[in-house]
Design a protein around this motif. Structure first.
Motif, short mmCIF file in Angstrom:
data_model
loop_
_atom_site.label_atom_id
_atom_site.label_comp_id
_atom_site.label_asym_id
_atom_site.label_seq_id
_atom_site.Cartn_x
_atom_site.Cartn_y
_atom_site.Cartn_z
N TYR A 115 47.06 25.12 19.32
CA TYR A 115 47.64 23.84 19.74
C TYR A 115 47.75 22.88 18.55
CZ TYR A 115 47.84 19.13 21.67
OH TYR A 115 48.18 17.83 21.93
N SER A 116 46.69 22.77 17.77
CA SER A 116 46.68 21.82 16.66
C SER A 116 47.77 22.14 15.64
CB SER A 116 45.30 21.83 16.00
OG SER A 116 44.31 21.40 16.90
N ASN A 117 48.00 23.41 15.37
CA ASN A 117 49.03 23.79 14.40
C ASN A 117 50.44 23.74 14.99
OD1 ASN A 117 47.87 24.85 11.66
ND2 ASN A 117 46.46 25.65 13.19
N LEU A 118 50.58 24.22 16.22
CA LEU A 118 51.91 24.24 16.83
C LEU A 118 52.41 22.85 17.15
CD1 LEU A 118 51.61 27.40 19.12
CD2 LEU A 118 52.97 27.14 17.04
N THR A 119 51.49 21.90 17.38
CA THR A 119 51.91 20.52 17.58
C THR A 119 52.68 20.02 16.38
OG1 THR A 119 50.12 19.95 19.10
CG2 THR A 119 51.06 18.15 17.83
N ARG A 120 52.19 20.35 15.19
CA ARG A 120 52.89 19.96 13.95
C ARG A 120 54.21 20.71 13.83
NH1 ARG A 120 50.80 17.23 9.80
NH2 ARG A 120 52.15 17.06 7.98
N ARG A 121 54.21 21.99 14.19
CA ARG A 121 55.40 22.83 14.03
C ARG A 121 56.49 22.48 15.05
NH1 ARG A 121 56.03 28.09 11.94
NH2 ARG A 121 58.27 28.53 11.89
N LEU A 122 56.10 22.27 16.31
CA LEU A 122 57.09 22.11 17.37
C LEU A 122 57.48 20.66 17.62
CD1 LEU A 122 55.73 24.72 19.95
CD2 LEU A 122 57.54 25.01 18.25
N ALA A 123 56.53 19.73 17.42
CA ALA A 123 56.84 18.31 17.65
C ALA A 123 57.17 17.60 16.35
CB ALA A 123 55.67 17.61 18.34
N GLY A 124 56.54 18.04 15.25
CA GLY A 124 56.78 17.41 13.96
C GLY A 124 56.46 15.93 14.00
N ASN A 125 57.36 15.12 13.49
CA ASN A 125 57.16 13.67 13.50
C ASN A 125 57.69 13.02 14.77
OD1 ASN A 125 55.90 13.55 10.98
ND2 ASN A 125 57.87 13.57 9.91
N GLY A 126 58.09 13.85 15.74
CA GLY A 126 58.60 13.30 16.99
C GLY A 126 57.47 12.78 17.87
N ARG A 127 57.80 12.44 19.10
CA ARG A 127 56.82 11.88 20.03
C ARG A 127 55.98 13.00 20.61
NH1 ARG A 127 58.40 6.65 21.30
NH2 ARG A 127 57.02 6.63 23.09
N GLY A 128 54.71 12.70 20.85
CA GLY A 128 53.81 13.67 21.44
C GLY A 128 53.79 13.58 22.96
N GLY A 129 53.13 14.53 23.60
CA GLY A 129 53.11 14.58 25.05
C GLY A 129 51.72 14.52 25.65
N VAL A 130 50.74 14.03 24.89
CA VAL A 130 49.36 14.01 25.38
C VAL A 130 49.25 13.18 26.66
CG1 VAL A 130 47.00 13.29 24.83
CG2 VAL A 130 48.39 14.43 23.12
N GLU A 131 50.06 12.11 26.76
CA GLU A 131 49.99 11.26 27.97
C GLU A 131 50.34 12.04 29.23
OE1 GLU A 131 51.90 10.69 25.28
OE2 GLU A 131 52.11 8.55 24.85
N LEU A 132 51.08 13.13 29.08
CA LEU A 132 51.41 14.00 30.21
C LEU A 132 50.39 15.12 30.37
CD1 LEU A 132 55.26 14.33 29.67
CD2 LEU A 132 54.11 12.90 31.35
N PHE A 133 49.90 15.63 29.25
CA PHE A 133 48.98 16.77 29.30
C PHE A 133 47.65 16.41 29.96
CE2 PHE A 133 51.10 18.25 25.07
CZ PHE A 133 52.25 18.56 25.77
N ILE A 134 47.16 15.20 29.71
CA ILE A 134 45.85 14.80 30.25
C ILE A 134 45.87 14.70 31.78
CG2 ILE A 134 44.18 12.91 30.35
CD1 ILE A 134 44.55 12.54 27.36
N PRO A 135 46.83 13.98 32.40
CA PRO A 135 46.83 13.96 33.87
C PRO A 135 47.09 15.33 34.47
CG PRO A 135 48.76 12.81 32.98
CD PRO A 135 47.82 13.04 31.84
N LEU A 136 47.91 16.15 33.82
CA LEU A 136 48.14 17.51 34.32
C LEU A 136 46.84 18.31 34.33
CD1 LEU A 136 50.00 19.79 35.23
CD2 LEU A 136 50.49 20.28 32.82
N THR A 137 46.03 18.13 33.28
CA THR A 137 44.73 18.80 33.22
C THR A 137 43.84 18.33 34.37
OG1 THR A 137 44.91 18.92 30.81
CG2 THR A 137 42.72 19.24 31.76
N GLY A 138 43.86 17.03 34.65
CA GLY A 138 43.06 16.50 35.75
C GLY A 138 43.48 17.10 37.08
N ILE A 139 44.78 17.27 37.30
CA ILE A 139 45.27 17.86 38.55
C ILE A 139 44.83 19.31 38.68
CG2 ILE A 139 47.36 18.54 39.80
CD1 ILE A 139 48.71 16.04 38.60
N VAL A 140 44.86 20.05 37.57
CA VAL A 140 44.41 21.45 37.60
C VAL A 140 42.93 21.53 37.96
CG1 VAL A 140 44.00 23.50 36.17
CG2 VAL A 140 46.17 22.26 36.00
N PHE A 141 42.12 20.69 37.36
CA PHE A 141 40.69 20.68 37.68
C PHE A 141 40.44 20.25 39.12
CE2 PHE A 141 39.69 20.51 33.01
CZ PHE A 141 38.87 21.62 33.00
N LEU A 142 41.23 19.32 39.62
CA LEU A 142 41.08 18.88 41.01
C LEU A 142 41.39 20.02 41.97
CD1 LEU A 142 40.47 16.47 42.85
CD2 LEU A 142 42.92 15.93 42.82
#
Length: 304
Positions: free
Chosen positions: A177-204
């Motif tokens: 994840y740490s390396n592919l974030t640089r490769r696939l997103a580059g200097n663009g916007r990240g998606g952590v704001e979406l990944f965190i709630p999605l993780t919460g839903i999976v755990f729920l």
């Protein structure tokens, strides 16, 4: 060395993560590991979604992200959290919990190694002794709380291979994840704001399938709120560092995560620090420096 604000964001994320280990353990002991994970990521997800709705909607955020980044990095993010908490939850004793954590701390090493292939970095022979020293230091630091040896580790692995295997999958997932974030997103916007709630839903969802008996108290609620806020802040900072900062320097510095977290655990949980903690500290710092100077940007010369 590129010590700009983006790289410093990675350092800040590591320091924040180091404050959470002891609190996660305390919360998990009160309400259960799955309940703790669900509460932390749902609280964190709530704080993530507030600014998203103010700026437009989560759907617009999704459209702004490339499909390879959204599916690849998003999947790895959720997978890491899921298998790590499941591995800890399946650990049969405190000894196994610490050993599972030890396996998970392979991710800084794997992040550096994967950067050679994914980000096309170049490495010298110093990477091997640097990695060895850092891992030996981590072994001593985590063994601060209970005695960990190769024989105990191998016996526990044979008795509970699933928990240890999940921890290894977690380490690989986060390094990718740490390396592919640089490769696939580059200097663009990240998606952590979406990944965190999605993780919460999976755990729920898992919590509905495997309910736990826990006791919620004011302290537990406060710890969940603290962890939710710190989790969001740390992952946003890490995402920024991986996309725009010095990946190698931050990954080398991340070797210090178990050291910082152990020191915080000693203070928060009332554990006495022994001489092995400080020996481990010296080894981790030496290994981190060697690992960092062993890897360079593509096209630069490396001293042999």
């Amino acid at each position: 060395m590129r010590l700009d604000l983006n790289t410093l964001s990675g350092f800040a994320a590591i320091l924040l993560w180091s404050t959470t280990i002891a609190v996660v353990r305390s919360l998990s002991e009160q309400v259960g590991s799955l309940t703790a994970a669900a509460s932390v990521y749902l609280v964190g997800g709530f704080f993530c979604l507030i600014p998203l709705f103010r700026r437009g909607s989560p759907a617009r955020k999704i459209r702004d992200l490339s499909p390879p980044y959204l599916l690849g990095c998003g999947g790895l993010f959720v997978l890491y959290m899921l298998v790590l908490y499941l591995g800890i939850g399946l650990a049969g004793s405190r000894q196994q919990v610490l050993e599972v954590g030890l396996v998970n701390y392979l991710w800084p090493t794997l992040t550096l190694i994967f950067s050679l292939f994914i980000l096309h970095k170049k490495a010298s022979w110093k990477l091997l002794p640097g990695t060895g020293l850092a891992l030996a230091g981590i072994f001593l630091v985590i063994g601060q709380e209970v005695s960990i040896s190769w024989s105990s580790f191998s016996e526990n692995f044979a008795a509970n291979p699933i928990a240890y295997s999940l921890a290894l999958i977690a380490a690989v997932s986060w390094a990718l994840y740490s390396n592919l974030t640089r490769r696939l997103a580059g200097n663009g916007r990240g998606g952590v704001e979406l990944f965190i709630p999605l993780t919460g839903i999976v755990f729920l969802g898992l919590l509905f399938l495997y309910p736990e008996n826990g006791l919620w108290t004011i302290r537990a609620a406060g710890e969940a709120l603290f962890l939710g806020l710190v989790t969001v802040t740390a992952y946003l900072l890490w995402d920024r560092a991986m996309r725009k900062g010095d990946v190698v320097l931050v990954a080398a510095f991340s070797y210090l995560t178990p050291l910082f977290s152990t020191i915080v655990s000693c203070l928060y949980l009332g554990i006495n620090a022994g001489i092995t903690l400080w020996i481990g500290c010296i080894l981790i710092i030496a290994g981190s420096i060697l690992s960092w100077i062993s890897i360079s940007e593509p096209g630069t010369e490396i001293s042999k």
